[in-house]
Design an enzyme around this catalytic site. Structure first.
Site, PDB file in Angstrom:
ATOM      1  N   LYS A 159       1.038  -0.980  -0.023  1.00  0.00           N
ATOM      2  CA  LYS A 159       0.036  -0.222   0.038  1.00  0.00           C
ATOM      3  C   LYS A 159       0.937   1.170   0.435  1.00  0.00           C
ATOM      4  CE  LYS A 159      -3.818  -2.831   2.144  1.00  0.00           C
ATOM      5  NZ  LYS A 159      -4.330  -2.518   3.238  1.00  0.00           N
ATOM      6  N   GLN A 177      -5.088  -1.618   9.563  1.00  0.00           N
ATOM      7  CA  GLN A 177      -4.607  -3.203   8.687  1.00  0.00           C
ATOM      8  C   GLN A 177      -5.478  -4.222   9.909  1.00  0.00           C
ATOM      9  OE1 GLN A 177      -3.593  -3.100   5.564  1.00  0.00           O
ATOM     10  NE2 GLN A 177      -4.052  -6.059   5.759  1.00  0.00           N
ATOM     11  N   ASP A 215     -11.343   2.695   3.557  1.00  0.00           N
ATOM     12  CA  ASP A 215     -11.126   0.903   3.840  1.00  0.00           C
ATOM     13  C   ASP A 215     -13.009   0.328   3.706  1.00  0.00           C
ATOM     14  OD1 ASP A 215      -9.548  -0.801   3.969  1.00  0.00           O
ATOM     15  OD2 ASP A 215      -9.231  -0.949   6.395  1.00  0.00           O
TER      16      ASP A 215
HETATM   17  N1  GUN Z   1      -7.157  -7.291   6.251  1.00  0.00           N
HETATM   18  C1  GUN Z   1      -7.266  -7.907   5.421  1.00  0.00           C
HETATM   19  N2  GUN Z   1      -7.709  -7.057   4.098  1.00  0.00           N
HETATM   20  C2  GUN Z   1      -7.843  -5.389   5.020  1.00  0.00           C
HETATM   21  C3  GUN Z   1      -8.544  -4.276   3.906  1.00  0.00           C
HETATM   22  O1  GUN Z   1      -8.620  -4.694   2.685  1.00  0.00           O
HETATM   23  N3  GUN Z   1      -7.793  -2.879   4.674  1.00  0.00           N
HETATM   24  C4  GUN Z   1      -7.343  -3.271   5.644  1.00  0.00           C
HETATM   25  N4  GUN Z   1      -7.455  -2.859   6.931  1.00  0.00           N
HETATM   26  N5  GUN Z   1      -7.380  -4.802   7.226  1.00  0.00           N
HETATM   27  C5  GUN Z   1      -7.128  -5.910   5.270  1.00  0.00           C
END
Ligand code: GUN
Length: 295
Positions: free
Chosen positions: A52, A96, A119
């Site tokens: 990211k 996350q 998100d």
């Molecule tokens: N853990 C697995 N996929 C994601 C996601 O798209 N965003 C976040 N914040 N955590 C995750």
């Protein structure tokens, strides 16, 4: 059979975003800024967050990574979220997941200002998505819809079977697929761990979204000819032939199933890159106040 190239599409979209950011800077506007909170050292989460941050660089965004050890207390995490909510330079941020067991994940998600929830996990965004209002769509479902749109996969009126009912993928992608929009307008069935005779559903499916986290779960005898399969699985399985000691495995037995498919996504290189680029799109929308007006 067409293998859907999520890497190529995501690279194209990142270039489009980078051009838009250049134009924003030329207009004297501020550079979009995404922050990410990472708790602990889970290998998968480390990789996702690093990707990211890398995508932010490619798009011309500013990024800030905030790290905590596993033993962080919930109050410290909530205070950090409150600071990010009030920081005018931060357009959007993510925490996350998963978080350590002693932290209430839902309380953390609800502490995020929904206007910065890129998100799309906050109940305000989830609810608005469910009734078709403008919102931040969660990244993986949005990425899946983008793949279906760009490959012109017929969706309207089709039998879509979603495997898995997670809040992050299964539930929101089911909502988007049934929405009266394009792509959408599908007849959607959600199967999960309590579903009886699951293969009876998958064999009738025109489109299968596999999001269970069970490597190789979907076998050739569970699908019909001409099916489209979107494989969301990314489980790390031990592989001594790899330098890392593991490989990523999807939820679909790709070698056996692919010959029966009209379209199929590979793992890696299918949905994964699209998830990240959807987060970038949401960050741009947040920076431009395109979904919610400026505070
Ligand atoms: N853990 C697995 N996929 C994601 C996601 O798209 N965003 C976040 N914040 N955590 C995750």
């Amino acid at each position: 059979m067409t293998i859907i190239d999520g890497k190529k599409i995501s690279d194209d979209i990142k270039k489009e975003i980078a051009l838009e950011v250049e134009a924003m800077i030329a207009r004297g506007e501020k550079r979009p800024h995404l922050a990410a909170i990472l708790v602990g050292h889970d290998g998968g989460s480390e990789t996702y967050v690093a990707n990211k941050v890398k995508a932010c660089e490619v798009c011309g965004f500013k990024s800030t990574l905030i790290r905590f050890e596993d033993d962080i207390d919930e109050q410290t995490l909530l205070k950090t979220i409150s600071d990010l909510n009030n920081d005018a330079d931060i357009d959007g941020f993510i925490v996350q997941l998963p978080l350590p067991k002693h932290i209430d994940e839902q309380r953390v998600i609800e502490a995020i200002d929904y206007r910065k929830d890129v998100d799309g996990f906050h109940p305000v965004n989830v609810g608005r998505q469910a009734i078709g209002l403008p919102c931040f769509h969660s990244a993986t479902p949005a990425g899946i819809m983008e793949l279906l749109a760009r490959y012109e996969v017929p969706v309207k009126g089709k039998n879509c079977v979603v495997l898995g009912r997670s809040n992050i993928v299964g539930k929101p992608v089911a909502t988007l697929l049934m929405q009266k929009s394009r792509p959408g307008d599908a007849t959607v069935t959600v199967c999960h761990s309590a579903t009886e005779n699951l293969a009876d559903y998958t064999r009738r499916a025109d489109i299968i979204i596999a999001a269970l986290g069970k490597p190789g779960f979907v076998k050739a005898d569970m699908v019909k000819d001409g099916v489209t399969i979107i494989d969301v699985g990314t489980t790390r399985v031990p592989d001594s032939t790899r330098k890392s000691g593991f490989r990523l495995s999807g939820d679909v037995d790709f070698e056996a199933v692919a010959p029966k498919c009209a379209f199929i996504t590979p793992v890696p290189g299918g949905v994964g890159p699209m998830t990240i680029v959807s987060l970038m799109k949401n960050t741009l929308l947040a920076a431009n106040h395109s979904i919610y007006p400026k505070k």
